[in-house]
Design a protein around this motif. Sequence first.
Motif, PDB file in Angstrom:
ATOM      1  N   TRP A  27      26.769  79.611  71.795  1.00  0.00           N
ATOM      2  CA  TRP A  27      26.920  79.648  73.247  1.00  0.00           C
ATOM      3  C   TRP A  27      27.275  78.258  73.768  1.00  0.00           C
ATOM      4  O   TRP A  27      26.746  77.251  73.306  1.00  0.00           O
ATOM      5  N   THR A  28      28.163  78.205  74.756  1.00  0.00           N
ATOM      6  CA  THR A  28      28.645  76.945  75.340  1.00  0.00           C
ATOM      7  C   THR A  28      29.093  76.006  74.229  1.00  0.00           C
ATOM      8  O   THR A  28      28.632  74.881  74.091  1.00  0.00           O
ATOM      9  N   TYR A  48      32.353  75.342  70.864  1.00  0.00           N
ATOM     10  CA  TYR A  48      33.660  75.616  70.278  1.00  0.00           C
ATOM     11  C   TYR A  48      33.692  74.848  68.968  1.00  0.00           C
ATOM     12  O   TYR A  48      32.761  74.093  68.651  1.00  0.00           O
ATOM     13  N   ASP A 108      37.425  80.158  67.662  1.00  0.00           N
ATOM     14  CA  ASP A 108      37.003  79.985  69.053  1.00  0.00           C
ATOM     15  C   ASP A 108      37.133  81.348  69.716  1.00  0.00           C
ATOM     16  O   ASP A 108      38.246  81.858  69.921  1.00  0.00           O
ATOM     17  N   LYS A 160      37.357  83.186  75.789  1.00  0.00           N
ATOM     18  CA  LYS A 160      36.687  82.505  76.903  1.00  0.00           C
ATOM     19  C   LYS A 160      35.801  81.342  76.469  1.00  0.00           C
ATOM     20  O   LYS A 160      34.896  80.936  77.203  1.00  0.00           O
ATOM     21  N   TYR A 161      36.084  80.825  75.272  1.00  0.00           N
ATOM     22  CA  TYR A 161      35.423  79.610  74.787  1.00  0.00           C
ATOM     23  C   TYR A 161      36.482  78.624  74.310  1.00  0.00           C
ATOM     24  O   TYR A 161      37.500  79.010  73.737  1.00  0.00           O
ATOM     25  N   GLY A 202      32.600  82.074  78.381  1.00  0.00           N
ATOM     26  CA  GLY A 202      31.670  82.710  77.465  1.00  0.00           C
ATOM     27  C   GLY A 202      31.300  84.141  77.780  1.00  0.00           C
ATOM     28  O   GLY A 202      30.475  84.725  77.076  1.00  0.00           O
ATOM     29  N   THR A 213      24.349  81.759  68.783  1.00  0.00           N
ATOM     30  CA  THR A 213      24.857  83.056  69.208  1.00  0.00           C
ATOM     31  C   THR A 213      25.901  83.578  68.229  1.00  0.00           C
ATOM     32  O   THR A 213      26.005  84.791  68.013  1.00  0.00           O
ATOM     33  N   ARG A 243      32.032  72.142  76.475  1.00  0.00           N
ATOM     34  CA  ARG A 243      30.645  72.064  76.006  1.00  0.00           C
ATOM     35  C   ARG A 243      29.857  71.227  77.011  1.00  0.00           C
ATOM     36  O   ARG A 243      29.395  70.133  76.706  1.00  0.00           O
ATOM     37  N   TRP A 261      26.194  89.226  80.611  1.00  0.00           N
ATOM     38  CA  TRP A 261      26.168  88.570  79.300  1.00  0.00           C
ATOM     39  C   TRP A 261      24.768  88.600  78.707  1.00  0.00           C
ATOM     40  O   TRP A 261      24.589  88.923  77.521  1.00  0.00           O
TER      41      TRP A 261
END
Length: 327
Positions: A63-64, A66, A87, A90-91, A102, A137, A218, A229
């Motif tokens: 999460w958050t 790449y 990736d 949406k990341y 994300g 994640t 990030r 989510w």
Amino acid sequence: MNDRLPAGWAQDFLGPDFAALSLPLGQDAEGELSATLVRYLGERASGPDAPWEGADVLYVHGWTDYFFQTELARRIAGLGARFFALDLRKYGRSLREGQTPGYIEDLSGYDDEIGAALRAMRTAHSGRRLVLLGHSTGGLTLSLWAHRHPGRADALVLNAPWLEFQASGAGRHALAPLVEAGARVDPRATLPNVDFGFYSRAVSSRFDGEWDYNEAWRPERGFPVRPGWLRAILAGHATVAARLSIDAPILTLLSSRSTFSTRWAPEMASSDSVLVVDEIAERATRLGRSVTIERLDGALHDVFLSPAPVRGAAYAALTRWAVGHPL
């Protein structure tokens, strides 16, 4: 011009040893979707000291996050494998203007980009073995994928996988109805931010860490958390709690301890400040029939971003496990 680039791939910003391939995924309410597959082009080990020679490794971030861990790519190549990183939509490289960073409402939706990545890697049609490597994640996502796709992966390596909610199963049960109600009303609403930026402080070279990365992809205090989510995450946790049946051997790497506080504490530079690692270790035993758990003293949430001696121990543990579990 990089003459090592595979056909259709472009030079990645990480340098001449890395190439990137866009994977179109159609569209959703926010527009065109794509994921990005990154490939390491550097030298790979071979021979008796390369237990993963003939294998492909697919890494999925958390999460958050790449892919920016060039050292990880080189270390995996040192085991003989071809290294790829994804990736997700949406990341990072795949995030487009106007998209909610994300955001996804069902983790099984990532089957689209994982499938596209495997087709681009040609793993399934080349006789090469497949190792899945997921952080946080990404570890949850890949665990669920391997459970739904028996026989596809030959090994699964989890780097501090987010297998349970931080407030434990009881907290998850109590929170789930509230999250469900919020997701029905406004799935993209912004929930209160409980990330104080302490993990970023332990990792980023701007603070107490040693790593440089794109802070737009990030950010220090993470992406905003949204009900749609979070509902998907809690559903994944519930599935793990009910036990999975992954048919590949699994290695789970974790810090030896967690540290939580509403104020910065020096211990956060040598422990997991994101997950309750004791509970994650227990949940890891529910993933399949062959599970190895390595606890690393001094490790951060991402064990491969820990201080050099600790991540050296993590790579050593990975190598021992790879030798002991031939593909």
